[in-house]
Write a protein that holds these residues in place. Structure first.
Motif, PDB file in Angstrom:
ATOM      1  N   PHE A  60       6.740  -2.224   9.522  1.00 45.15           N
ATOM      2  CA  PHE A  60       5.562  -2.387  10.365  1.00 45.15           C
ATOM      3  C   PHE A  60       5.878  -2.060  11.821  1.00 45.15           C
ATOM      4  O   PHE A  60       5.022  -1.558  12.552  1.00 45.15           O
ATOM      5  N   GLU A  61       7.094  -2.329  12.262  1.00 42.08           N
ATOM      6  CA  GLU A  61       7.472  -1.941  13.622  1.00 42.08           C
ATOM      7  C   GLU A  61       7.430  -0.421  13.781  1.00 42.08           C
ATOM      8  O   GLU A  61       7.018   0.097  14.825  1.00 42.08           O
ATOM      9  N   SER A  62       7.862   0.303  12.739  1.00 38.16           N
ATOM     10  CA  SER A  62       7.770   1.761  12.781  1.00 38.16           C
ATOM     11  C   SER A  62       6.308   2.199  12.853  1.00 38.16           C
ATOM     12  O   SER A  62       5.952   3.095  13.625  1.00 38.16           O
ATOM     13  N   PHE A  63       5.465   1.545  12.066  1.00 41.79           N
ATOM     14  CA  PHE A  63       4.028   1.826  12.110  1.00 41.79           C
ATOM     15  C   PHE A  63       3.474   1.536  13.505  1.00 41.79           C
ATOM     16  O   PHE A  63       2.673   2.309  14.054  1.00 41.79           O
ATOM     17  N   SER A 162      13.827   8.336   6.669  1.00 42.51           N
ATOM     18  CA  SER A 162      12.482   7.935   6.241  1.00 42.51           C
ATOM     19  C   SER A 162      12.535   6.556   5.574  1.00 42.51           C
ATOM     20  O   SER A 162      13.400   6.292   4.725  1.00 42.51           O
ATOM     21  N   ILE A 163      11.618   5.664   5.963  1.00 43.62           N
ATOM     22  CA  ILE A 163      11.545   4.339   5.353  1.00 43.62           C
ATOM     23  C   ILE A 163      10.174   4.073   4.729  1.00 43.62           C
ATOM     24  O   ILE A 163       9.950   3.010   4.161  1.00 43.62           O
ATOM     25  N   GLY A 164       9.267   5.030   4.824  1.00 39.49           N
ATOM     26  CA  GLY A 164       7.949   4.847   4.231  1.00 39.49           C
ATOM     27  C   GLY A 164       6.969   5.876   4.754  1.00 39.49           C
ATOM     28  O   GLY A 164       7.349   6.865   5.393  1.00 39.49           O
ATOM     29  N   TYR A 165       5.701   5.616   4.503  1.00 37.38           N
ATOM     30  CA  TYR A 165       4.654   6.529   4.963  1.00 37.38           C
ATOM     31  C   TYR A 165       3.317   5.811   5.033  1.00 37.38           C
ATOM     32  O   TYR A 165       3.134   4.714   4.485  1.00 37.38           O
ATOM     33  N   VAL A 166       2.391   6.446   5.730  1.00 38.91           N
ATOM     34  CA  VAL A 166       1.011   5.961   5.821  1.00 38.91           C
ATOM     35  C   VAL A 166       0.093   7.049   5.287  1.00 38.91           C
ATOM     36  O   VAL A 166       0.146   8.195   5.746  1.00 38.91           O
ATOM     37  N   ASP A 167      -0.730   6.699   4.315  1.00 38.27           N
ATOM     38  CA  ASP A 167      -1.751   7.617   3.817  1.00 38.27           C
ATOM     39  C   ASP A 167      -3.094   7.262   4.445  1.00 38.27           C
ATOM     40  O   ASP A 167      -3.511   6.098   4.409  1.00 38.27           O
ATOM     41  N   LEU A 168      -3.742   8.269   5.026  1.00 38.06           N
ATOM     42  CA  LEU A 168      -5.098   8.106   5.552  1.00 38.06           C
ATOM     43  C   LEU A 168      -6.034   8.840   4.609  1.00 38.06           C
ATOM     44  O   LEU A 168      -5.875  10.051   4.391  1.00 38.06           O
ATOM     45  N   ILE A 169      -6.989   8.118   4.040  1.00 40.91           N
ATOM     46  CA  ILE A 169      -7.847   8.678   3.000  1.00 40.91           C
ATOM     47  C   ILE A 169      -9.293   8.700   3.463  1.00 40.91           C
ATOM     48  O   ILE A 169      -9.841   7.666   3.863  1.00 40.91           O
ATOM     49  N   LEU A 180      -0.214   1.602   3.684  1.00 40.31           N
ATOM     50  CA  LEU A 180       1.139   1.607   4.231  1.00 40.31           C
ATOM     51  C   LEU A 180       2.120   1.335   3.085  1.00 40.31           C
ATOM     52  O   LEU A 180       2.034   0.299   2.420  1.00 40.31           O
ATOM     53  N   VAL A 181       3.033   2.270   2.858  1.00 36.77           N
ATOM     54  CA  VAL A 181       3.963   2.180   1.728  1.00 36.77           C
ATOM     55  C   VAL A 181       5.393   2.223   2.241  1.00 36.77           C
ATOM     56  O   VAL A 181       5.747   3.073   3.062  1.00 36.77           O
ATOM     57  N   GLY A 182       6.223   1.301   1.748  1.00 37.58           N
ATOM     58  CA  GLY A 182       7.642   1.305   2.072  1.00 37.58           C
ATOM     59  C   GLY A 182       8.425   1.983   0.966  1.00 37.58           C
ATOM     60  O   GLY A 182       8.133   1.795  -0.218  1.00 37.58           O
ATOM     61  N   THR A 183       9.413   2.774   1.355  1.00 35.91           N
ATOM     62  CA  THR A 183      10.234   3.491   0.369  1.00 35.91           C
ATOM     63  C   THR A 183      11.697   3.138   0.608  1.00 35.91           C
ATOM     64  O   THR A 183      12.428   3.886   1.269  1.00 35.91           O
ATOM     65  N   PRO A 184      12.138   1.994   0.083  1.00 33.07           N
ATOM     66  CA  PRO A 184      13.525   1.573   0.311  1.00 33.07           C
ATOM     67  C   PRO A 184      14.516   2.513  -0.359  1.00 33.07           C
ATOM     68  O   PRO A 184      14.184   3.211  -1.322  1.00 33.07           O
ATOM     69  N   PRO A 189       8.981   2.303  -4.532  1.00 36.98           N
ATOM     70  CA  PRO A 189       8.070   2.155  -3.386  1.00 36.98           C
ATOM     71  C   PRO A 189       7.195   0.917  -3.558  1.00 36.98           C
ATOM     72  O   PRO A 189       6.895   0.506  -4.673  1.00 36.98           O
ATOM     73  N   ALA A 190       6.789   0.332  -2.446  1.00 39.88           N
ATOM     74  CA  ALA A 190       5.940  -0.862  -2.481  1.00 39.88           C
ATOM     75  C   ALA A 190       4.868  -0.740  -1.412  1.00 39.88           C
ATOM     76  O   ALA A 190       5.125  -0.235  -0.306  1.00 39.88           O
ATOM     77  N   THR A 191       3.652  -1.200  -1.732  1.00 42.09           N
ATOM     78  CA  THR A 191       2.535  -1.158  -0.792  1.00 42.09           C
ATOM     79  C   THR A 191       2.557  -2.400   0.079  1.00 42.09           C
ATOM     80  O   THR A 191       2.516  -3.523  -0.416  1.00 42.09           O
ATOM     81  N   TYR A 192       2.601  -2.197   1.385  1.00 42.42           N
ATOM     82  CA  TYR A 192       2.667  -3.316   2.336  1.00 42.42           C
ATOM     83  C   TYR A 192       1.367  -3.516   3.111  1.00 42.42           C
ATOM     84  O   TYR A 192       1.239  -4.521   3.814  1.00 42.42           O
ATOM     85  N   ALA A 193       0.449  -2.601   2.999  1.00 43.37           N
ATOM     86  CA  ALA A 193      -0.867  -2.774   3.616  1.00 43.37           C
ATOM     87  C   ALA A 193      -1.843  -1.824   2.950  1.00 43.37           C
ATOM     88  O   ALA A 193      -1.486  -0.695   2.603  1.00 43.37           O
ATOM     89  N   ARG A 194      -3.042  -2.301   2.776  1.00 45.24           N
ATOM     90  CA  ARG A 194      -4.126  -1.442   2.289  1.00 45.24           C
ATOM     91  C   ARG A 194      -5.426  -2.006   2.836  1.00 45.24           C
ATOM     92  O   ARG A 194      -5.752  -3.160   2.588  1.00 45.24           O
TER      93      ARG A 194
END
Length: 396
Positions: A60-63, A162-169, A180-184, A189-194
């Motif tokens: 989230f800090e990266s976001f 890379s630690i994750g990504y944000v998809d804008l739909i 917001l998806v984290g990719t450890p 991968p795990a969804t951390y926000a939607r």
């Protein structure tokens, strides 16, 4: 003299000595209310800390740092970013847990003109996002990669990790979905926000969804409105999944001359039958990054304490008749931090919506904006058109 007592007959207190039965009975019945106090300040502190932890992960800090670069720079974006960053900075400055000033970054904006389905990656040469040929972006939106940050520069560290990504739909109903998806490095991968953001009539914007750190999940409902030129009101409601904790906050931000802004906040935290309310009136300077003002705290409508901002530290003072413990003062600082951190976080969550995704040629987000804004269906419990829009976005 008559003494009206709820639930009792009027009683006439006649003159008499200290042993007068009526006077003695009245003294026993009419007692001042006990001073306000937190039933369990440590438990309240732990709840606030768990809520703050949700938006203080490396992902989230990266976001937080990179989301402003999703959209082109502009006056509105600059003002929104400045107050959001300053609010989180104030929260971190006086936080009773791990004080850390959020990293800062310049705002350059992503390259415009890329088609839907594009993945944007960070370009260290320009400190901005550029379109790439990488696959994986949603066909009806865009993907922005997120990276581990350098503690020295506050920007993605080199070499890029890379630690994750944000998809804008761009949803079919005209709202913007954010995932917001984290990719450890190890693990799936795990969804951390939607969440889903939709513009309403006039200047109203709504947000519905969740944010989590994998342990605590916050269900969010937000409404923003510009009630006057330069003035913004933000109403936020949070339910903590699986816990008897609810937060609500109303914030109004208005110009106070020059580079200063006035923020009035009203935060309520309800848990275990106890409601803690913190109201503040603070003026912040976006140039000097200094704030001044006062926050008043009550417990179940009883005056509890005040916090004064304006020097190197918060000054905590007990209300009349109240004795504050060390645990009380720590929890009061947590309330202050939570109030300003929450406002800053909500403004950051809304930033991707300013990207302005491309809709089909005959339709625009502005023309479709009122399709998903009403949330008054089902008795105002989220069963209206906005909820149906969210359901389509999430595939429910």
């Amino acid at each position: 003299m008559d003494y009206p007592l709820t639930g009792y007959h009027h009683i006439t207190a006649c003159a008499g000595g200290v042993t007068d039965p009526a006077a003695s009975w009245l003294a026993r019945r009419v007692r001042p209310a006990p001073p306000a106090g937190l039933a369990n300040p440590t438990a309240t502190f732990n709840e606030l800390q768990a809520i703050s932890a949700v938006t203080n992960t490396p992902l989230f800090e990266s976001f937080t740092v990179l989301a402003p670069s999703f959209a082109p720079a502009g006056d509105a974006m600059t003002r929104s970013l400045a107050l959001a960053t300053l609010s989180r900075e104030l929260a971190a400055r006086y936080s009773p847990w791990h004080p850390k000033v959020p990293p800062k970054s310049g705002h350059h904006g992503a390259v415009a003109g890329a088609p839907a389905g594009t993945t944007f990656v960070w370009d260290p040469a320009t400190d901005a996002y550029v379109a790439s040929s990488d696959a994986g972006a949603p066909a009806n939106g865009e993907r922005f990669m997120l990276y581990a940050l350098s503690q020295r520069t506050g920007l993605p560290s080199l070499p890029l990790t890379s630690i994750g990504y944000v998809d804008l739909i761009d949803s079919s109903a005209g709202a913007v979905g954010v995932t917001l998806v984290g990719t450890p490095a190890t693990g799936p991968p795990a969804t951390y926000a939607r969440y889903c953001v939709a513009r309403g009539t006039a200047s109203v914007t709504s947000l519905v969804g969740f944010v989590t750190d994998g342990t605590t999940r916050l269900e969010l409902r937000v409404r923003t409105d510009s009630t006057a030129p330069g003035t913004l009101s933000v109403q936020t409601a949070i339910a903590v999944a699986g816990r008897d904790v609810q937060l609500s906050e109303a914030v109004t931000v208005s110009p106070a001359g020059g580079d200063t802004a006035r923020m009035t906040t009203d935060l309520r935290v309800t848990s275990g039958g106890e409601t803690v309310r913190a109201t503040a009136d603070v003026t912040v300077d976006t140039t000097t990054r200094i704030g001044a003002g006062r926050m008043t705290v009550s417990v179940n409508d009883g005056a509890f304490a005040t916090l004064t901002l304006g020097g190197p530290d918060l000054v905590v003072a007990a209300a009349a008749g109240v004795t504050l413990t060390t645990a009380d003062e720590t929890t009061l600082r947590a309330l202050f931090s939570t109030s300003f951190e929450l406002y800053g976080t909500v403004r950051l969550l809304l930033l991707p919506q300013q990207r302005g995704l491309r809709a089909p040629a005959a339709l625009t987000l502005r023309s479709l904006g009122n399709v998903c804004t009403s949330d008054r269906g089902a008795g105002g419990r989220g069963g209206g058109r906005f909820a149906r829009c969210r359901a389509r976005f999430e595939g429910e």
